[in-house]
Write an enzyme that holds these catalytic residues in place. Structure first.
Site, PDB file in Angstrom:
ATOM      1  N   CYS A   1       1.172  -1.369   0.038  1.00  0.00           N
ATOM      2  CA  CYS A   1      -0.085  -0.014   0.228  1.00  0.00           C
ATOM      3  C   CYS A   1       0.722   1.005  -0.333  1.00  0.00           C
ATOM      4  O   CYS A   1       1.781   1.092   1.157  1.00  0.00           O
ATOM      5  CB  CYS A   1      -1.138  -0.017   1.406  1.00  0.00           C
ATOM      6  SG  CYS A   1      -2.102   1.401   1.428  1.00  0.00           S
TER       7      CYS A   1
ATOM      8  N   CYS B   1       0.384   3.763   3.498  1.00  0.00           N
ATOM      9  CA  CYS B   1       1.501   3.178   4.979  1.00  0.00           C
ATOM     10  C   CYS B   1       2.664   3.297   3.940  1.00  0.00           C
ATOM     11  O   CYS B   1       3.720   2.881   4.989  1.00  0.00           O
ATOM     12  CB  CYS B   1       0.713   1.359   4.546  1.00  0.00           C
ATOM     13  SG  CYS B   1      -0.760   1.143   5.343  1.00  0.00           S
TER      14      CYS B   1
ATOM     15  N   ASP C   1      -1.103  16.624  -1.499  1.00  0.00           N
ATOM     16  CA  ASP C   1      -1.362  15.290  -2.996  1.00  0.00           C
ATOM     17  C   ASP C   1      -0.062  15.532  -4.291  1.00  0.00           C
ATOM     18  O   ASP C   1       0.092  17.102  -4.347  1.00  0.00           O
ATOM     19  CB  ASP C   1      -2.618  15.912  -3.235  1.00  0.00           C
ATOM     20  CG  ASP C   1      -3.167  15.188  -4.225  1.00  0.00           C
ATOM     21  OD1 ASP C   1      -3.874  14.228  -4.129  1.00  0.00           O
ATOM     22  OD2 ASP C   1      -2.705  14.498  -5.400  1.00  0.00           O
TER      23      ASP C   1
ATOM     24  N   ASN D   1     -13.162   9.696  -2.051  1.00  0.00           N
ATOM     25  CA  ASN D   1     -13.365   8.287  -3.104  1.00  0.00           C
ATOM     26  C   ASN D   1     -13.527   7.352  -2.708  1.00  0.00           C
ATOM     27  O   ASN D   1     -12.950   6.764  -2.115  1.00  0.00           O
ATOM     28  CB  ASN D   1     -12.542   9.258  -4.337  1.00  0.00           C
ATOM     29  CG  ASN D   1     -12.982  10.444  -4.971  1.00  0.00           C
ATOM     30  OD1 ASN D   1     -13.844  11.262  -5.196  1.00  0.00           O
ATOM     31  ND2 ASN D   1     -11.519  10.739  -5.597  1.00  0.00           N
TER      32      ASN D   1
ATOM     33  N   THR E   1      -8.273   6.042  -6.387  1.00  0.00           N
ATOM     34  CA  THR E   1      -7.266   4.838  -6.980  1.00  0.00           C
ATOM     35  C   THR E   1      -6.196   4.769  -5.969  1.00  0.00           C
ATOM     36  O   THR E   1      -5.303   3.070  -5.945  1.00  0.00           O
ATOM     37  CB  THR E   1      -7.149   5.895  -7.632  1.00  0.00           C
ATOM     38  OG1 THR E   1      -6.124   7.168  -7.492  1.00  0.00           O
ATOM     39  CG2 THR E   1      -7.628   6.835  -8.835  1.00  0.00           C
TER      40      THR E   1
ATOM     41  N   HIS F   1      -6.453   2.932   0.483  1.00  0.00           N
ATOM     42  CA  HIS F   1      -6.285   2.886   1.788  1.00  0.00           C
ATOM     43  C   HIS F   1      -6.750   4.391   1.978  1.00  0.00           C
ATOM     44  O   HIS F   1      -6.790   5.306   1.774  1.00  0.00           O
ATOM     45  CB  HIS F   1      -4.191   3.421   2.253  1.00  0.00           C
ATOM     46  CG  HIS F   1      -4.810   3.968   3.549  1.00  0.00           C
ATOM     47  ND1 HIS F   1      -2.938   3.374   4.580  1.00  0.00           N
ATOM     48  CD2 HIS F   1      -4.527   4.800   4.487  1.00  0.00           C
ATOM     49  CE1 HIS F   1      -3.000   3.478   5.506  1.00  0.00           C
ATOM     50  NE2 HIS F   1      -3.882   4.844   5.724  1.00  0.00           N
TER      51      HIS F   1
ATOM     52  N   HIS G   1      -9.032   7.689   2.645  1.00  0.00           N
ATOM     53  CA  HIS G   1      -8.293   8.800   2.551  1.00  0.00           C
ATOM     54  C   HIS G   1      -9.150  10.002   2.279  1.00  0.00           C
ATOM     55  O   HIS G   1     -10.264   9.641   1.835  1.00  0.00           O
ATOM     56  CB  HIS G   1      -7.063   9.336   1.440  1.00  0.00           C
ATOM     57  CG  HIS G   1      -7.469   8.460   0.356  1.00  0.00           C
ATOM     58  ND1 HIS G   1      -6.755   7.673  -0.352  1.00  0.00           N
ATOM     59  CD2 HIS G   1      -7.125   9.493  -1.078  1.00  0.00           C
ATOM     60  CE1 HIS G   1      -7.536   6.951  -1.759  1.00  0.00           C
ATOM     61  NE2 HIS G   1      -7.821   8.794  -2.371  1.00  0.00           N
TER      62      HIS G   1
ATOM     63  N   HIS H   1      -9.830  13.969   0.729  1.00  0.00           N
ATOM     64  CA  HIS H   1      -9.160  15.178  -0.110  1.00  0.00           C
ATOM     65  C   HIS H   1      -9.998  16.508   0.513  1.00  0.00           C
ATOM     66  O   HIS H   1     -10.324  16.717   1.414  1.00  0.00           O
ATOM     67  CB  HIS H   1      -9.369  15.654  -1.236  1.00  0.00           C
ATOM     68  CG  HIS H   1      -9.263  14.229  -2.172  1.00  0.00           C
ATOM     69  ND1 HIS H   1      -8.387  13.645  -3.433  1.00  0.00           N
ATOM     70  CD2 HIS H   1      -9.425  12.663  -2.254  1.00  0.00           C
ATOM     71  CE1 HIS H   1      -7.809  12.469  -3.888  1.00  0.00           C
ATOM     72  NE2 HIS H   1      -8.588  11.868  -3.226  1.00  0.00           N
TER      73      HIS H   1
HETATM   74  P1  AMP Z   1      -8.268   8.947  -5.077  1.00  0.00           P
HETATM   75  O1  AMP Z   1      -8.460   9.066  -6.419  1.00  0.00           O
HETATM   76  O2  AMP Z   1      -9.182   9.334  -4.017  1.00  0.00           O
HETATM   77  O3  AMP Z   1      -7.953   7.385  -4.548  1.00  0.00           O
HETATM   78  O4  AMP Z   1      -6.656   9.356  -4.650  1.00  0.00           O
HETATM   79  C1  AMP Z   1      -5.385   9.646  -4.868  1.00  0.00           C
HETATM   80  C2  AMP Z   1      -4.924  10.501  -4.511  1.00  0.00           C
HETATM   81  O5  AMP Z   1      -3.969  10.462  -4.327  1.00  0.00           O
HETATM   82  C3  AMP Z   1      -4.584  11.429  -5.783  1.00  0.00           C
HETATM   83  O6  AMP Z   1      -4.652  12.748  -5.932  1.00  0.00           O
HETATM   84  C4  AMP Z   1      -3.140  11.357  -6.273  1.00  0.00           C
HETATM   85  O7  AMP Z   1      -2.695  12.743  -7.062  1.00  0.00           O
HETATM   86  C5  AMP Z   1      -2.034  10.462  -4.367  1.00  0.00           C
HETATM   87  N1  AMP Z   1      -1.153  10.304  -4.437  1.00  0.00           N
HETATM   88  C6  AMP Z   1      -0.565   9.139  -5.103  1.00  0.00           C
HETATM   89  N2  AMP Z   1       0.233   8.825  -4.464  1.00  0.00           N
HETATM   90  C7  AMP Z   1       0.986   9.415  -3.852  1.00  0.00           C
HETATM   91  C8  AMP Z   1       2.346  10.122  -3.231  1.00  0.00           C
HETATM   92  N3  AMP Z   1       3.248   9.456  -3.615  1.00  0.00           N
HETATM   93  N4  AMP Z   1       2.557  11.800  -2.549  1.00  0.00           N
HETATM   94  C9  AMP Z   1       1.583  12.113  -2.920  1.00  0.00           C
HETATM   95  N5  AMP Z   1       0.039  12.273  -3.323  1.00  0.00           N
HETATM   96  C10 AMP Z   1      -0.099  11.173  -3.781  1.00  0.00           C
HETATM   97 ZN    ZN Z   2      -2.376   1.416   3.737  1.00  0.00          ZN
END
Ligand code: AMP
Ligand code: ZN
Length: 114
Positions: free
Chosen positions: A4, A7, A30, A87, A95, A98, A100, A102
């Protein structure tokens, strides 16, 4: 959880721009911002999505909203306003599996989302 990415961000294996951390949550910017201010607040416990919340772990959401309240003031979007987004699942556009939240602000946001 093994592969993950969030994580891995929590345990420092993947670098991040940290905004806040305590024993229960981690907040970071982000990597692909959709607004001038765009950060994520995540539980340190690996919870896959809002679907995996239950009466034993749901208190973390109240704590996350408390942290968001504080970080919105620190990032100076509290007065102008902001959007908190979760989301969930495929149709929700999740995507990273885990949980989260925003937080987006610093510009006027459109509604409804596409
Ligand atoms: P979601 O589409 O709601 O699952 O959001 C996942 C978010 O994680 C997206 O806005 C990505 O830009 C962000 N994301 C993915 N990898 C990273 C990372 N290594 N550091 C910071 N944000 C990330
Ligand atoms: Zn995780």
């Amino acid at each position: 959880m093994g592969d993950c990415i969030f994580c891995k961000i929590i345990n420092g294996e993947i670098p991040s721009k940290k905004l806040y951390e305590d024993d229960k949550v981690y907040a970071f910017y982000d990597i692909n911002p959709e607004a001038p201010i765009h950060f994520l607040v995540i539980p340190k416990e690996h919870i896959e999505s809002a679907n995996a919340l239950n009466e034993n772990n749901v208190n973390i959401v109240a704590h996350i909203f408390n942290v968001i309240n504080k970080l919105a003031k620190e990032t100076k979007i509290a007065e102008s306003g902001y959007r908190i987004v979760n989301n969930c699942g495929q149709d929700g556009g999740q995507t990273v599996e885990h949980l989260h939240f925003h937080v987006l602000g610093g510009r006027s946001l459109q509604w409804p989302p596409g």
